[in-house]
Design a protein around this motif. Structure first.
Motif, PDB file in Angstrom:
ATOM      1  N   LYS A  20     -44.727  -6.546   7.808  1.00  0.00           N
ATOM      2  CA  LYS A  20     -44.322  -7.383   9.228  1.00  0.00           C
ATOM      3  C   LYS A  20     -43.322  -8.456   8.724  1.00  0.00           C
ATOM      4  CE  LYS A  20     -48.716  -6.734  11.728  1.00  0.00           C
ATOM      5  NZ  LYS A  20     -49.759  -7.476  12.738  1.00  0.00           N
ATOM      6  N   THR A  21     -42.150  -8.715   9.405  1.00  0.00           N
ATOM      7  CA  THR A  21     -41.414  -9.580   9.120  1.00  0.00           C
ATOM      8  C   THR A  21     -41.185 -10.789  10.374  1.00  0.00           C
ATOM      9  OG1 THR A  21     -39.939  -7.801   8.321  1.00  0.00           O
ATOM     10  CG2 THR A  21     -38.674  -9.732   8.983  1.00  0.00           C
ATOM     11  N   PHE A  22     -41.189 -11.722   9.888  1.00  0.00           N
ATOM     12  CA  PHE A  22     -41.080 -13.044  10.616  1.00  0.00           C
ATOM     13  C   PHE A  22     -40.056 -13.989  10.419  1.00  0.00           C
ATOM     14  CE2 PHE A  22     -45.504 -11.888   9.905  1.00  0.00           C
ATOM     15  CZ  PHE A  22     -46.007 -11.740  11.132  1.00  0.00           C
ATOM     16  N   VAL A  23     -39.508 -14.618  11.184  1.00  0.00           N
ATOM     17  CA  VAL A  23     -38.707 -15.966  10.920  1.00  0.00           C
ATOM     18  C   VAL A  23     -39.378 -17.039  11.058  1.00  0.00           C
ATOM     19  CG1 VAL A  23     -36.768 -17.329  12.160  1.00  0.00           C
ATOM     20  CG2 VAL A  23     -36.363 -14.773  12.213  1.00  0.00           C
ATOM     21  N   LEU A  24     -39.279 -17.829   9.697  1.00  0.00           N
ATOM     22  CA  LEU A  24     -40.190 -19.072   9.516  1.00  0.00           C
ATOM     23  C   LEU A  24     -39.590 -20.180  10.052  1.00  0.00           C
ATOM     24  CD1 LEU A  24     -41.806 -18.514   5.891  1.00  0.00           C
ATOM     25  CD2 LEU A  24     -42.580 -17.762   8.349  1.00  0.00           C
ATOM     26  N   GLN A  25     -38.300 -20.373   9.702  1.00  0.00           N
ATOM     27  CA  GLN A  25     -37.623 -21.536  10.364  1.00  0.00           C
ATOM     28  C   GLN A  25     -36.127 -21.471   9.949  1.00  0.00           C
ATOM     29  OE1 GLN A  25     -39.688 -24.145   7.559  1.00  0.00           O
ATOM     30  NE2 GLN A  25     -37.705 -24.541   6.257  1.00  0.00           N
ATOM     31  N   THR A  26     -35.307 -22.267  11.067  1.00  0.00           N
ATOM     32  CA  THR A  26     -33.878 -22.049  10.732  1.00  0.00           C
ATOM     33  C   THR A  26     -33.599 -23.818  10.801  1.00  0.00           C
ATOM     34  OG1 THR A  26     -33.466 -20.161  11.789  1.00  0.00           O
ATOM     35  CG2 THR A  26     -31.575 -21.704  11.879  1.00  0.00           C
ATOM     36  N   GLN A  28     -53.545 -13.623   6.706  1.00  0.00           N
ATOM     37  CA  GLN A  28     -54.415 -12.308   6.769  1.00  0.00           C
ATOM     38  C   GLN A  28     -53.744 -11.522   5.766  1.00  0.00           C
ATOM     39  OE1 GLN A  28     -54.901 -11.184  10.789  1.00  0.00           O
ATOM     40  NE2 GLN A  28     -56.460 -12.433  10.804  1.00  0.00           N
ATOM     41  N   ALA A  29     -52.069 -11.843   5.375  1.00  0.00           N
ATOM     42  CA  ALA A  29     -51.481 -10.758   4.500  1.00  0.00           C
ATOM     43  C   ALA A  29     -51.986 -10.691   3.141  1.00  0.00           C
ATOM     44  CB  ALA A  29     -49.964 -11.152   4.610  1.00  0.00           C
ATOM     45  N   GLU A  30     -51.674  -9.342   2.751  1.00  0.00           N
ATOM     46  CA  GLU A  30     -52.135  -9.399   1.255  1.00  0.00           C
ATOM     47  C   GLU A  30     -51.036  -9.783   0.127  1.00  0.00           C
ATOM     48  OE1 GLU A  30     -54.694  -7.074   0.212  1.00  0.00           O
ATOM     49  OE2 GLU A  30     -55.477  -6.910   2.112  1.00  0.00           O
ATOM     50  N   CYS A  31     -49.840  -9.673   0.637  1.00  0.00           N
ATOM     51  CA  CYS A  31     -48.649 -10.200  -0.365  1.00  0.00           C
ATOM     52  C   CYS A  31     -47.400 -10.544   0.578  1.00  0.00           C
ATOM     53  CB  CYS A  31     -48.138  -8.959  -1.168  1.00  0.00           C
ATOM     54  SG  CYS A  31     -49.527  -8.462  -2.189  1.00  0.00           S
ATOM     55  N   ILE A  32     -46.680 -11.645   0.030  1.00  0.00           N
ATOM     56  CA  ILE A  32     -45.898 -12.134   1.173  1.00  0.00           C
ATOM     57  C   ILE A  32     -44.400 -12.272   0.134  1.00  0.00           C
ATOM     58  CG2 ILE A  32     -45.006 -14.353   2.141  1.00  0.00           C
ATOM     59  CD1 ILE A  32     -47.621 -14.606   3.120  1.00  0.00           C
ATOM     60  N   LYS A  68     -48.966  -3.458  -3.514  1.00  0.00           N
ATOM     61  CA  LYS A  68     -48.644  -4.058  -2.287  1.00  0.00           C
ATOM     62  C   LYS A  68     -47.616  -5.512  -2.885  1.00  0.00           C
ATOM     63  CE  LYS A  68     -52.311  -2.879   0.626  1.00  0.00           C
ATOM     64  NZ  LYS A  68     -53.680  -3.573   1.285  1.00  0.00           N
ATOM     65  N   SER A  69     -47.824  -5.884  -4.029  1.00  0.00           N
ATOM     66  CA  SER A  69     -46.961  -7.009  -4.335  1.00  0.00           C
ATOM     67  C   SER A  69     -45.634  -6.493  -4.675  1.00  0.00           C
ATOM     68  CB  SER A  69     -47.660  -7.603  -5.315  1.00  0.00           C
ATOM     69  OG  SER A  69     -47.793  -6.737  -6.825  1.00  0.00           O
ATOM     70  N   TYR A  70     -45.443  -5.304  -4.732  1.00  0.00           N
ATOM     71  CA  TYR A  70     -43.960  -4.864  -5.048  1.00  0.00           C
ATOM     72  C   TYR A  70     -43.343  -4.203  -3.711  1.00  0.00           C
ATOM     73  CZ  TYR A  70     -44.358  -5.117 -10.317  1.00  0.00           C
ATOM     74  OH  TYR A  70     -44.594  -5.522 -11.487  1.00  0.00           O
ATOM     75  N   LEU A  71     -43.959  -3.474  -3.084  1.00  0.00           N
ATOM     76  CA  LEU A  71     -43.282  -2.851  -2.176  1.00  0.00           C
ATOM     77  C   LEU A  71     -43.316  -3.813  -0.765  1.00  0.00           C
ATOM     78  CD1 LEU A  71     -44.827   1.071  -2.232  1.00  0.00           C
ATOM     79  CD2 LEU A  71     -42.998  -0.048  -3.505  1.00  0.00           C
ATOM     80  N   SER A  72     -43.910  -4.988  -0.755  1.00  0.00           N
ATOM     81  CA  SER A  72     -43.734  -5.949   0.490  1.00  0.00           C
ATOM     82  C   SER A  72     -42.209  -6.600   0.354  1.00  0.00           C
ATOM     83  CB  SER A  72     -44.897  -6.918   0.531  1.00  0.00           C
ATOM     84  OG  SER A  72     -44.788  -7.585  -0.735  1.00  0.00           O
ATOM     85  N   VAL A  73     -41.549  -6.318  -0.897  1.00  0.00           N
ATOM     86  CA  VAL A  73     -40.339  -7.122  -1.048  1.00  0.00           C
ATOM     87  C   VAL A  73     -39.338  -6.330  -0.711  1.00  0.00           C
ATOM     88  CG1 VAL A  73     -38.931  -8.184  -2.829  1.00  0.00           C
ATOM     89  CG2 VAL A  73     -41.440  -8.028  -3.230  1.00  0.00           C
ATOM     90  N   THR A  98     -37.066 -16.117   6.268  1.00  0.00           N
ATOM     91  CA  THR A  98     -37.682 -15.147   6.823  1.00  0.00           C
ATOM     92  C   THR A  98     -38.924 -14.831   6.025  1.00  0.00           C
ATOM     93  OG1 THR A  98     -36.493 -13.416   6.231  1.00  0.00           O
ATOM     94  CG2 THR A  98     -36.004 -14.167   8.132  1.00  0.00           C
ATOM     95  N   ALA A  99     -39.785 -14.295   6.365  1.00  0.00           N
ATOM     96  CA  ALA A  99     -41.154 -13.844   5.430  1.00  0.00           C
ATOM     97  C   ALA A  99     -41.517 -12.361   5.854  1.00  0.00           C
ATOM     98  CB  ALA A  99     -42.327 -14.805   5.957  1.00  0.00           C
ATOM     99  N   HIS A 100     -41.803 -11.698   4.696  1.00  0.00           N
ATOM    100  CA  HIS A 100     -42.179 -10.127   4.859  1.00  0.00           C
ATOM    101  C   HIS A 100     -43.643 -10.267   4.508  1.00  0.00           C
ATOM    102  CE1 HIS A 100     -37.985  -9.543   5.467  1.00  0.00           C
ATOM    103  NE2 HIS A 100     -37.881 -10.827   4.604  1.00  0.00           N
ATOM    104  N   ALA A 101     -44.559  -9.622   5.086  1.00  0.00           N
ATOM    105  CA  ALA A 101     -45.960  -9.727   4.966  1.00  0.00           C
ATOM    106  C   ALA A 101     -46.427  -8.330   4.932  1.00  0.00           C
ATOM    107  CB  ALA A 101     -46.673 -10.689   5.871  1.00  0.00           C
TER     108      ALA A 101
END
Length: 647
Positions: free
Chosen positions: A211-217, A177-181, A598-603, A200-203
């Motif tokens: 929103k910040t998620f840990v995807l995997q370790t 559902q995220a606009e940019c990642i 959105k594609s810039y400020l999500s980073v 980690t992912a930043h959506a």
């Protein structure tokens, strides 16, 4: 009980059987007495019962059998024992058994407690063996005596995997559902000498929230070469279907890493872009360059010896504490720096300056002096240099702190902060020799950072942040060049993903400002992020490429020109204001530009989110728990960050 019963012995008393609805077992031993009314008629006495064994009259209040049970306990206990034996033989539970019976494992209450214990293990990074600990068992038993704790394998093989599966489904849904990642990644080694790579992912959501998620370790059995880490990145992108998630900028998935060369190779091998180096690491390298100046390095060594002396001597520590209290100074321990973290060296110097008087007094005391012969107080020139070092490096420490916010855009801060640091490091006539050398070293290290495409991306990010849109540290031609690139990218983006309804007419400023929600660019939801093409009419099929597309591109160009012209005339918002809130309120006025933003400020500006993961992972991954499976490490760290506690 006094006043509760009266003897009726001597003759058999008449009594009435209780109603069938009276379920208590005491009614086997009692009935209601009979009495005569004014007319001499026999009626049931509802206020008195009669014991069948001794004809004693016992007071009765409607629904309360306490007096009758007390009578049996005091005068006919054998009858109660017979009742208990018959219940056991019939399988009926006694009152004590009813209150102490274990909760079935499949009951709602037991499952909820089991889940909460699983959440406790995940969120607090506790070992699975905690469920075998005597103190933990006693705590749970005190809170719910009827609950029986499941075994350690049940939690590691069933409970936590179920929580992982449930949480992963929610994370996947959020990413779709995220606009940019964008993603960050870093490698680390546990105390058990096992290597891992965390991603980690930043959506950016449609509501302008990050929103910040840990995807995997994942464990890395090979060395940390760029090729091996690149394979991990490619695998993560594929596993989480990040390449299938629509990114409005059409530039790919932005990646932030530390400044190591192997990370540059890894990102290139994974085919991800743009790749930006962590600004916190950049500041670390620049600061370390300043601290390596000979005069500063020697000063740090002297302060480090003082701190180490008080750390290893309990007597010296006690004397220091006494002197701190006498001088009304904070009772703080001295700080030992970590060589790889420049800010710890700054903290060490600051603490020394705070406790300078107490340190001098302690070193001169009789209890300490004979053991501190090689430890000297800093001279006046040293103190002056230490104060200058703190003053010079404090802005860099504050900049690092600002970059750690995961809920606010930080990518747009890099170029303004870099410019601020370069200005503060400019030579000054009043600088001491030490400060001059430090400034020169820091400026040299910063000079080559963020060049070419990286610099362009960072300047564009700052331009799209309403706090920095004026770009005051650049000249007019440089600002125009940045916004021209944004115009081009916004037009290309819109041509690749046109809205269902055409936007404002070319040059129509009123249409741009008054855009309705239905005119906003729509996010595609089909595979690969693109909607299925609609059927063309015969005319569109013949002339569409020559006319319709050209007209659409011209319209998009005019629209983005109007939006950027209007945006550049806006007044910059306060540094304390939230740029995401501003864009949320004004997105409707800038339908094309806001989508690009959105594609810039999500980073993020740093790889700190990944580093934070392995800084807490040491709680579970160490030499004492070396048998912890890599899959469990991945699962626990994932849940630590992403699990939302149930109510």
């Amino acid at each position: 009980m006094a006043g509760a019963a009266s003897s009726g012995k001597g003759k058999e008393m008449e009594m009435v059987e209780p109603k069938a609805g009276f379920k208590s077992d005491v009614w086997k031993h009692f009935g209601f007495s009979l009495k005569r009314n004014e007319k001499g008629e026999k009626v049931t006495d509802k206020e008195n019962t009669v014991c069948r064994h001794c004809q004693t009259v016992v007071k009765y209040k409607s629904g309360n059998t306490t007096n009758m049970r007390s009578h049996l306990l005091n005068h006919h206990p054998e009858k109660l024992r017979e009742d208990t034996r018959s219940k056991i033989q019939s399988g009926q539970k006694t009152i004590k058994e009813a209150f102490t019976a274990s909760l079935p494992h499949n009951s709602a209450g037991a499952q909820e407690i089991t889940r909460c214990i699983g959440e406790y293990i995940a969120k607090d990074l506790r070992p699975f063996s905690v469920v075998d600990n005597e103190g933990f068992k006693r705590l749970v038993n005190m809170l719910e005596p009827k609950y029986k704790i499941s075994s350690r394998p049940h939690f590691s093989q069933t409970v936590l995997p179920a929580l992982y599966k449930e949480t992963r489904a929610k994370v996947e849904q959020s990413l779709k559902q995220a606009e940019c990642i964008s993603i960050t990644t870093d490698g680390w080694t546990s105390q058990a000498t096992q290597s891992y790579v965390t991603i980690t992912a930043h959506a950016m959501t449609s509501e302008w929230e990050i929103k910040t998620f840990v995807l995997q370790t994942r464990v890395l059995f090979e060395s940390h070469t760029g090729h091996n880490i690149g394979e991990v990145l490619k695998s993560a992108v594929s596993e989480w279907e990040l390449d299938m998630i629509y990114n409005n900028n059409h530039q790919g998935i932005a990646v932030f890493t530390d400044n190591a060369r192997n990370m540059g190779v890894a990102v290139k091998e994974a085919g991800l872009s743009p790749h930006v180096k962590c600004f916190a690491h950049t500041l670390n390298f620049a600061s370390q360059a300043g601290l390596k100046v000979n005069r500063v390095s020697r000063l740090l060594g002297r302060v480090r010896r003082v701190a180490a002396f008080f750390h290893r001597s309990s007597t010296a520590t006690a004397v220091l504490t006494s002197k701190q209290r006498m001088l009304n100074l904070p009772v703080h321990k001295l700080i030992m720096d970590v060589i790889t973290r420049w800010n710890s060296s700054l903290d060490m110097i600051e603490r020394y300056l705070e406790q300078e008087q107490a340190i001098a007094a302690a070193l001169l005391s009789s209890e300490v002096r004979h053991n501190a012969r090689e430890i000297d107080n800093l001279e006046a020139a040293d103190i002056a240099d230490a104060e200058d070092i703190v003053k010079l490096l404090t802005p860099l420490k504050k900049a690092t702190t600002v970059l750690c916010d995961e809920s606010q855009p930080t990518i747009s801060l890099i170029m303004p902060l870099k410019h601020m640091i370069q200005v503060s490091m400019a030579p000054c006539d009043v600088d001491s020799n030490t400060v001059s050398q430090m400034k020169a070293a820091i400026l040299i290290d910063l000079a080559d950072r963020y060049q070419g495409e990286q610099a362009e991306f960072l300047y564009e990010s700052s331009a799209l942040d309403p706090r920095f849109r004026a770009l005051p540290h650049l000249n007019n031609s440089e600002r125009d060049e940045i916004f021209n690139r944004l115009k081009l990218k916004a037009t290309q983006m819109q041509n690749q993903n046109p809205s269902e309804e055409e936007g404002a007419a070319p040059g129509s400023h009123e249409h741009v400002v008054g855009h309705s929600k239905t005119d906003l660019p729509q996010k595609a939801h089909a595979v690969g992020g693109f909607s299925p093409p609609s059927k063309k009419t015969a005319l569109e099929d013949l002339l569409g490429d020559s006319f319709s597309q050209g007209d659409s591109r011209t319209q998009h160009t005019a629209q983005i020109d109007a939006e950027i012209d209007l945006y550049r005339k806006e007044t910059s918002i306060s540094l304390m204001a939230c740029p995401l809130e501003w864009w949320k309120d004004n997105a409707q006025r800038y339908p094309l530009l806001s989508t690009l933003t959105k594609s810039y400020l999500s980073v993020p500006a740093t790889s700190i989110p990944s580093e934070r993961v392995f800084s807490v992972a040491g709680d579970i991954v160490n030499a004492q728990r070396s048998q912890l499976l890599p899959d469990n490490v991945d699962m626990l760290i994932f849940l630590k960050k992403d699990l939302s506690l149930s109510e």
